[in-house]
Design a protein around this motif. Structure first.
Motif, PDB file in Angstrom:
ATOM      1  N   TRP A 175       0.823  -1.369  -0.051  1.00 19.10           N
ATOM      2  CA  TRP A 175      -0.092   0.112  -0.090  1.00 19.10           C
ATOM      3  C   TRP A 175       0.865   1.238   0.106  1.00 19.10           C
ATOM      4  N   GLN A 201       1.243  -5.811  11.646  1.00 17.20           N
ATOM      5  CA  GLN A 201       0.426  -4.909  11.533  1.00 17.20           C
ATOM      6  C   GLN A 201       0.771  -3.810  10.611  1.00 17.20           C
ATOM      7  N   LYS A 214      -6.460  -0.276  11.222  1.00 20.03           N
ATOM      8  CA  LYS A 214      -7.183  -1.389  11.296  1.00 20.03           C
ATOM      9  C   LYS A 214      -7.189  -2.398  10.307  1.00 20.03           C
ATOM     10  N   CYS A 215      -7.113  -2.049   8.964  1.00 20.72           N
ATOM     11  CA  CYS A 215      -6.804  -2.822   7.884  1.00 20.72           C
ATOM     12  C   CYS A 215      -5.235  -3.635   7.876  1.00 20.72           C
ATOM     13  N   GLU A 217      -2.500  -5.903   5.609  1.00 16.73           N
ATOM     14  CA  GLU A 217      -1.586  -6.117   4.312  1.00 16.73           C
ATOM     15  C   GLU A 217      -2.504  -6.955   3.330  1.00 16.73           C
ATOM     16  N   SER A 219      -5.897  -7.127   3.135  1.00 19.21           N
ATOM     17  CA  SER A 219      -7.021  -6.569   3.235  1.00 19.21           C
ATOM     18  C   SER A 219      -7.561  -6.052   1.781  1.00 19.21           C
ATOM     19  N   GLN A 220      -8.752  -6.193   1.257  1.00 16.89           N
ATOM     20  CA  GLN A 220      -9.276  -5.967  -0.164  1.00 16.89           C
ATOM     21  C   GLN A 220      -8.860  -4.392  -0.465  1.00 16.89           C
ATOM     22  N   GLU A 221      -9.123  -3.735   0.280  1.00 13.63           N
ATOM     23  CA  GLU A 221      -8.872  -2.197   0.319  1.00 13.63           C
ATOM     24  C   GLU A 221      -8.273  -1.545   1.310  1.00 13.63           C
ATOM     25  N   PHE A 222      -7.386  -0.575   0.839  1.00 15.98           N
ATOM     26  CA  PHE A 222      -6.661   0.162   1.907  1.00 15.98           C
ATOM     27  C   PHE A 222      -7.655   1.340   2.799  1.00 15.98           C
ATOM     28  N   SER A 223      -7.499   1.259   4.066  1.00 12.44           N
ATOM     29  CA  SER A 223      -8.133   2.243   4.819  1.00 12.44           C
ATOM     30  C   SER A 223      -7.494   2.858   5.936  1.00 12.44           C
ATOM     31  N   GLU A 225      -8.021   4.252   8.587  1.00 12.99           N
ATOM     32  CA  GLU A 225      -8.644   4.224   9.981  1.00 12.99           C
ATOM     33  C   GLU A 225      -8.039   3.412  11.061  1.00 12.99           C
TER      34      GLU A 225
END
Length: 276
Positions: A175, A201, A214-215, A217, A219-223, A225
């Protein structure tokens, strides 16, 4: 260590430049590593290659040396992987994986000062082996798929990483490139407990703060948050002072100044956050 067929060129004295205009019938034998060609002029002949042919980095990893008091930094390029070991105020070239030749083997395990290695030895040794992993300030103009980070933020983050290099395992994140020049995204996990391996993390560092996201590596989308309950921390070092375990904090406080500066200098020359 050719990643692409080398280019044969000749020095044109009147124009003070290298040219390949008079090179004909070029043939490169990859198995024998030989070049055949014809030329119409007897000018000095040289072999050229792309300086940053191994970049951008495909990945990098920094972790404590499990067998000593140093820090291991591994950088994976397009074709080869290079591993350095930082001990005290010296850095050693430990290993080059996937190399097609034995170039640089005579320099394995030799202690060098980082700045001297980069300014003198890397310019001569690594570039002669077509294995340059130390990009200049304008290298992003010659390398695609990179995102040069804001330099003050990046430099400060390298210093924090150096302080925590004996307590944490840092890795690249997919990301990072898309995060923009004012955001660094990497993976982080504690490495003080050798019996129990922690999970990675996502860490985001901006000029304003450092955040555990929270997301993940995968994850489907980067966030962007942050995890629930995370307080405000202006940088990675202060995040460790509150969020890190007691052992991680103790390890970072016991870091030797020479090792911190050695790791920092090497990270600063490699620029892993801008070129991965």
């Amino acid at each position: 260590m050719w990643t692409d067929p080398p280019v044969v060129c000749q020095w044109q004295e009147p124009r003070n430049l290298w040219t390949s205009n008079y090179i004909n019938d070029y043939k490169f034998n990859e198995d024998k590593l030989t070049v055949q060609f014809r030329t119409g002029v007897l000018w000095p002949i040289g072999i050229a290659t792309l300086r940053y042919g191994n970049m951008p980095y495909q990945g990098w990893d920094m972790k404590p040396d499990p067998e000593g008091k140093g820090v291991i930094i591994t950088v994976t390029g397009v074709c080869i992987t290079v591993t350095w070991l930082c001990i005290g105020n010296k850095v050693q070239l430990k290993w080059i994986a996937n190399a097609t030749t034995s170039a640089l083997k005579e320099h394995f395990n030799k202690p060098y000062n980082v700045k001297r290695m980069v300014q003198l030895y890397s310019l001569k040794i690594m570039r002669e082996a077509a294995c340059d992993f130390f990009p200049d300030f304008d290298a992003h103009n010659q390398i695609e798929a990179t995102c040069p980070k804001e330099w003050v933020m990046e430099r400060h983050n390298y210093h924090a990483m150096a302080f925590l290099s004996r307590a944490y395992n840092f890795q690249w994140s997919r990301w990072n490139v898309g995060a923009g020049n004012r955001s660094i995204v990497m993976q982080i996990r504690e490495a003080v407990d050798k019996q129990r391996e922690a999970k990675f993390q996502l860490l985001q560092v901006t000029p304003q703060r450092a955040t555990i996201l929270k997301c993940m590596e995968l994850s489907q989308e980067f966030s962007a948050e942050p995890i629930v309950g995370l307080q405000f921390y202006p940088d990675l070092f202060t995040l460790n002072m509150s969020y890190g375990s007691v052992d991680a904090r103790r390890t970072s406080f016991n870091m030797k100044y020479r090792l911190v500066e050695t790791v920092f200098d090497l990270l600063q020359e490699l620029k892993v956050c801008s070129y991965s």
